[in-house]
Design a protein around this motif. Structure first.
Motif, mmCIF file in Angstrom:
data_model
loop_
_atom_site.group_PDB
_atom_site.id
_atom_site.type_symbol
_atom_site.label_atom_id
_atom_site.label_comp_id
_atom_site.label_asym_id
_atom_site.label_seq_id
_atom_site.Cartn_x
_atom_site.Cartn_y
_atom_site.Cartn_z
ATOM 1 N N ALA A 15 0.836 -1.205 0.000
ATOM 2 C CA ALA A 15 0.000 0.000 0.000
ATOM 3 C C ALA A 15 0.868 1.251 0.000
ATOM 4 N N HIS A 16 0.360 2.297 -0.628
ATOM 5 C CA HIS A 16 1.061 3.577 -0.640
ATOM 6 C C HIS A 16 0.057 4.686 -0.331
ATOM 7 N N PRO A 22 3.359 4.765 -6.444
ATOM 8 C CA PRO A 22 3.394 3.375 -5.976
ATOM 9 C C PRO A 22 4.770 2.749 -6.215
ATOM 10 N N PHE A 23 5.039 1.688 -5.471
ATOM 11 C CA PHE A 23 6.307 0.978 -5.643
ATOM 12 C C PHE A 23 6.269 0.113 -6.904
ATOM 13 N N ALA A 46 9.341 8.192 -1.324
ATOM 14 C CA ALA A 46 10.270 8.069 -0.197
ATOM 15 C C ALA A 46 9.562 7.639 1.076
ATOM 16 N N HIS A 47 8.210 7.632 1.053
ATOM 17 C CA HIS A 47 7.430 7.311 2.242
ATOM 18 C C HIS A 47 6.620 6.030 2.068
ATOM 19 N N GLN A 111 -1.731 -7.655 14.165
ATOM 20 C CA GLN A 111 -1.600 -8.131 12.797
ATOM 21 C C GLN A 111 -1.293 -6.957 11.879
ATOM 22 N N THR A 112 -0.455 -7.200 10.887
ATOM 23 C CA THR A 112 -0.104 -6.158 9.935
ATOM 24 C C THR A 112 -0.439 -6.621 8.519
ATOM 25 N N ASN A 113 -1.143 -5.798 7.787
ATOM 26 C CA ASN A 113 -1.412 -6.071 6.378
ATOM 27 C C ASN A 113 -0.879 -4.895 5.577
ATOM 28 N N GLU A 114 0.334 -5.074 5.047
ATOM 29 C CA GLU A 114 0.972 -3.967 4.337
ATOM 30 C C GLU A 114 0.340 -3.682 2.978
#
Length: 210
Positions: A15-16, A22-23, A46-47, A111-114
């Motif tokens: 996610a961005h 976006p990456f 950069a973020h 929990q982490t959902n990137e």
């Protein structure tokens, strides 16, 4: 002790920030075409993912990423658990941040959902930033994309932390990390004039300093 990776994996599905770059990673040359090597190209904000904010990110007169002291991002850290909190406030921190803590990492979720950008997140209050300054904290790390709400334009948390001399580390992954003392390495890249930088953040457990 084994190092624990607390950085988000960078991939096309990460996610961005809405409207941000976006990456992406792609091969611009292959070993087949060059006869010797594969060569990749990266495009991203950069973020994106786990990153450090420079004061210039929210202050035109603030220091750029290459002007920040590396010592801030290497050294002893303490992880606290604050699962499900709505904000990171002074009342939350009082009594649970040990004395002589230089780098504080706040775990707010199990929990982490990137791959999903959150609609809301626990912002850092100005009072909390001032309190951490009195405790001698020089770096605050959070397991969310920002120390302010995603829709904030005032960025009170960013400005208060900068005013208190506290560096900002965002989007770390702490779901697999328990509270306690660690050694932290989260070095930003030497990007001249930049407003932020991705980091590879890692922890290694250490014995209590008390």
């Amino acid at each position: 002790m084994t190092w624990i990776d607390i950085s988000q994996p960078l991939s096309a599905s990460i996610a961005h920030w809405p409207g941000d770059t976006p990456f992406s990673y792609r091969l611009v040359a292959t070993k087949e075409t060059t006869g010797s090597v594969n060569v990749g190209s990266i495009q991203m904000s950069a973020h994106t993912g786990t990153h450090v904010d420079a004061p210039f990110h929210f202050d035109d007169n603030g220091d750029r990423i290459d002007e920040l002291p590396l010592s801030t991002y290497i050294g002893d850290a303490y992880v606290i658990e604050a699962i499900g909190v709505k904000e990171i406030s002074q009342s939350l921190l009082e009594g649970i941040v040990p004395k002589n803590t230089k780098r504080l990492l706040v775990k707010t979720k199990t929990q982490t959902n990137e791959h999903i950008f959150p609609d809301t997140l626990p912002a850092v209050t100005p009072e909390a930033a001032a309190y951490l300054q009195t405790m001698g904290v020089i770096l605050l790390g959070v397991d969310v994309p920002s120390v302010d709400e995603p829709t904030s334009k005032e960025l009170a948390g960013h400005h208060a932390l900068a005013k208190s001399g506290i560096a900002i580390l965002e989007n770390i992954q702490l779901a697999h990390v328990t509270s306690g003392y660690y050694e932290l390495i989260a070095l930003p890249l030497r990007l001249v004039g930049a407003d932020g930088s991705p980091v590879r953040a890692v922890l290694r457990p250490i014995q209590s300093k008390e």
